[in-house]
Design an enzyme around this catalytic site. Structure first.
Site, PDB file in Angstrom:
ATOM      1  N   GLU A 102       6.200  -9.067 -22.950  1.00 36.86           N
ATOM      2  CA  GLU A 102       4.756  -9.242 -22.786  1.00 36.86           C
ATOM      3  C   GLU A 102       4.090  -7.953 -22.313  1.00 36.86           C
ATOM      4  O   GLU A 102       2.940  -7.670 -22.665  1.00 36.86           O
ATOM      5  CB  GLU A 102       4.466 -10.388 -21.817  1.00 36.86           C
ATOM      6  CG  GLU A 102       4.961 -11.747 -22.291  1.00 36.86           C
ATOM      7  CD  GLU A 102       4.390 -12.166 -23.649  1.00 36.86           C
ATOM      8  OE1 GLU A 102       3.317 -11.667 -24.032  1.00 36.86           O
ATOM      9  OE2 GLU A 102       5.027 -12.989 -24.325  1.00 36.86           O
ATOM     10  N   HIS A 143       0.478  -1.997 -25.979  1.00 34.29           N
ATOM     11  CA  HIS A 143      -0.152  -1.894 -27.292  1.00 34.29           C
ATOM     12  C   HIS A 143      -1.679  -1.871 -27.122  1.00 34.29           C
ATOM     13  O   HIS A 143      -2.383  -1.092 -27.779  1.00 34.29           O
ATOM     14  CB  HIS A 143       0.279  -3.079 -28.157  1.00 34.29           C
ATOM     15  CG  HIS A 143       0.127  -2.849 -29.627  1.00 34.29           C
ATOM     16  ND1 HIS A 143       0.390  -3.826 -30.563  1.00 34.29           N
ATOM     17  CD2 HIS A 143      -0.275  -1.773 -30.344  1.00 34.29           C
ATOM     18  CE1 HIS A 143       0.167  -3.352 -31.772  1.00 34.29           C
ATOM     19  NE2 HIS A 143      -0.250  -2.113 -31.666  1.00 34.29           N
TER      20      HIS A 143
END
Length: 741
Positions: free
Chosen positions: A521, A527
């Site tokens: 996660e 990202h």
């Protein structure tokens, strides 16, 4: 604009916070200045906005932050209604602009619109996923169809679509850079996929279907949550045999929190179920816990989801039929890396035989242990984890509870920060307590900076612990995306988990699987944080690609640099012994039959649901018959049985797309070998720079297949995945690679 449309559709389906998944500094053009004035004139009166904290622009440090400390549930419904009205006024201003459609007055105007609605949906997502309550769910049920109707008013606005289409048709002749051209194409595709090309009764019916689906998605998710909250088990001391000290302490603390001091709580969530089934010696209790968990949404009561699933499937099929598609999966996959259901199925079918063959071996090993102990049983699904742990100890002399003593939550967080510093050049510093509002006392916040320049990148929020009203699992979400087209906007990212708090003053110890999920996660958050795109739309994702970046980050948990420095004993502070590390690595492919088969069963059933005729479908029978046809082993079940398969039935994010985890894992294994083969291993600076440049920073500004080729120099191959899982590599790879044709 695209981010707003996505937020609406996802939030209406109870998936807004699942993200799991947005500097030129120049002045707006004249067209945009006109647009801004028109929009401002159409907004609700200032008094209504000023009185509603959810509508206010974010203030404070770091470019403004959500006012989580002042959010009130009674403000939610009026805030949504005002924000939707404002957004429709934005749209009206765009379509009534007398100037010919241009990138600036149509596409950029769309990208700029809906900021107040975006802010409201941040709060909506918190109530939906982190702080749900009966009062919120009542609002949610009421507002879901209104949100769907609102979305249809935008996606099916023919005047708006014609302006978008005019820019799209001329995109090759306009002076657009690569990012701008991609924005145009993505926005056009989003409209086209959502019924903008329909006319008359077909368009009307499309909107009606969306409204009904929004209601069903909300009902499905709330039914699952009700079954998670309604099946707690409270144990007495004589029922704890086999449970490690850390699990007992956590269960005691949880029971006290639930008003049952002196007992031990096992909740109906994976984070509680999984360790109980792994260690409890009480077979009858294991069966009870297992049945509670895997029967969520399937108890023939008011929270049963089977009829809802049947209606969802029929409505989805009808809706895509209006657009000319043969089935829902064909529509869903057109803009994914896989492109077609056939290619997705080809990958899954290439792995499935090896997975179920490995299950047969694993079950034989477990049955031998049970027989040797004189258990006089046949391995059942509630026995799998328990006897797998015994086999692990016997084969590899590896005790999962022993490993947990070296996996402290706080140390794992520090390890993630270290990896982010090495690969992304990020630093994480706790913000001053109270300087950034949070929605619960458990939430902590860090500022993210570039280590070299000191440039502010964004904020990272962490909400780590389970509690009533918080949905199960782990996920990442964004409160604000990176953009630069209208002035620089920095990232607000969040990770959310369901770890069980330990006793007061004791560190939280987690399993190796949970540690990998924590890293996973965090990969999503990285990202988000690494984005360098100009436009909100480019922060959108391609579902069978966006899991790749997060799955890849899991690999750094087992790197020497992390093991040596951060995996230390919670009592002694001593580093994890090299012998134990060797056992962990030796057992890396252990139980891959179970892990791969339970996942693939869910992915295959998902795809079968969405490529079959749903007329007169009985979801329970369909699931059972599909698994029988696949040769599903009796000793385990789908990771997510259909009645609680929220990925595909509480929204559309993963519908006909759960295969995407495997598709992304092909990329993951292949990319990991690029690091492993490099001179600097997993911390090789050259490979890391390419990773960030091509696979993280561009988000959706580059076609995923092109981005991967730029990183690797070729398409990904399935053989790395098979090696990682200890499966034989198929001789014929053909269409089973995660590549574009």
């Amino acid at each position: 604009m695209r981010q707003t449309l996505i937020a609406v559709s996802i939030a209406a389906a109870l998936a807004a916070a699942a993200g799991c998944g947005k500097d030129t500094g120049q002045n707006p053009s004249a067209d945009n200045q006109v647009q801004t004035k028109q929009t401002a004139g159409a907004k609700a009166d200032g008094g209504a906005v000023a009185a509603n904290s959810l509508l206010k622009e974010w203030t404070g440090p770091y470019g403004g932050v959500p006012a989580f400390d002042t959010m009130r549930l009674e403000d939610l419904k009026p805030a949504l209604e005002i924000a939707m009205a404002n957004q429709l006024a934005n749209i009206e201003a765009i379509v009534s602009n007398p100037s010919a459609p241009t990138f600036a007055n149509t596409i950029e105007a769309l990208e700029r619109s809906g900021s107040d609605l975006d802010r409201v949906f941040v709060y909506y997502g918190i109530w939906s996923s982190n702080l749900s309550s009966p009062e919120f769910r009542a609002i949610q049920r009421e507002i879901a169809p209104k949100l769907a109707e609102f979305q249809s008013k935008i996606t099916q606005n023919d005047q708006l679509f014609q302006r978008v289409k005019a820019v799209y048709d001329q995109r090759e002749n306009l002076d657009l850079n690569a990012e701008q051209k991609r924005v145009v194409e993505l926005i056009y595709d989003d409209f086209a996929m959502n019924g903008a090309t329909l006319k008359g009764e077909a368009k009307k019916r499309y909107g009606e279907i969306n409204q009904r689906l929004a209601e069903l998605y909300t009902q499905f998710a709330n039914n699952v949550l009700a079954d998670e909250e309604g099946y707690d088990i409270f144990l007495t001391k004589d029922q704890l045999s086999g449970l490690p000290e850390s699990i007992v302490a956590a269960a005691a603390a949880l029971a006290e929190e639930k008003g049952q001091k002196g007992k031990y709580a096992i909740t109906n969530t994976r984070s509680s179920m999984d360790p109980f089934l792994t260690y409890s010696d009480n077979r009858a209790l294991r069966e009870k816990v297992w049945k509670n968990y895997y029967s969520r949404g399937d108890n023939g009561d008011a929270h049963d989801n089977n009829a809802i699933i049947a209606e969802i499937l029929k409505l989805r099929d009808e809706r895509v039929g209006l657009l000319g598609f043969d089935n829902y999966a064909q529509w869903r996959l057109q803009n994914r890396m896989a492109k077609t259901p056939e290619r997705a199925m080809a990958l899954m079918e290439a792995v499935w035989p090896a997975a179920i063959a490995r299950v047969k071996e694993e079950v034989a090993d477990m049955q031998a242990v049970a027989d040797a102990e004189g258990a006089d049983i046949t391995i059942e699904p509630w026995d799998y984890r328990y006897y797998a742990e015994k086999v692990r100890k016997a084969k590899y002399d590896l005790n999962s509870d022993e490993v947990k003593q070296y996996l402290q939550l706080d140390k794992l967080r520090e390890a993630m920060f270290f990896v982010a510093g090495e690969l992304f050049n990020f630093s994480f510093t706790p913000v001053e307590e109270g300087s950034v509002p949070v929605f619960h006392e458990d939430v902590k916040v860090w500022e993210v900076k570039d280590k070299t320049s000191g440039e502010h990148i964004g904020l990272w929020y962490l909400d780590p612990f389970a509690r009533a009203g918080k949905r199960s699992g782990a996920w990442a979400t964004m409160y604000r995306d990176h953009t630069t087209f209208d002035g620089k906007q920095t990232v607000l990212a969040s990770n959310n988990s369901n770890f069980i708090k330990g006793a007061p003053g004791e560190p939280v110890l987690v399993s190796w699987d949970d540690a990998e999920t924590f890293f996973h996660e965090f990969g999503h958050a990285l990202h988000f944080l690494s984005s360098n795109v100009a436009y909100p739309t480019l922060n959108s994702g391609v579902r069978d690609y966006t899991e790749f970046q997060s799955q890849l980050l899991e690999r750094w948990l087992s790197t020497d640099a992390v093991i040596d420095k951060y995996l230390v004993h919670y009592k002694t502070g001593e580093p994890i012994p090299s012998e134990l590390v060797a056992k962990i690595k030796k057992a890396a492919t252990f139980n891959q039959g179970f892990a791969t088969t339970e996942y693939l069963a869910s992915a295959l059933v998902d795809m079968k649901f969405h490529t079959s005729d749903p007329k007169d479908i009985d979801p329970d029978a369909f699931e059972r018959e599909t698994l029988e046809a696949l040769g599903m082993p009796d000793e385990l079940v789908m990771r997510h049985r259909s009645p609680h398969f929220g990925h595909i039935f509480s929204g559309e994010g993963y519908s006909a797309g759960y295969y995407g985890y495997l598709w992304a894992d092909v990329l993951t294994s292949d990319a990991a070998e690029a690091f492993a083969e490099s001179e600097g291993g997993f911390y090789d600076k050259e490979v890391a720079a390419k990773l960030v440049k091509y696979l993280f920073a561009p988000r959706n500004a580059i076609d995923p297949a092109e981005a991967y080729r730029a990183f690797r120099g070729r398409d990904a191959r399935i053989d790395a995945l098979m090696r990682d899982r200890g499966f034989p590599v198929p001789e014929k790879q053909a269409d089973t690679v995660a590549a574009q044709e």
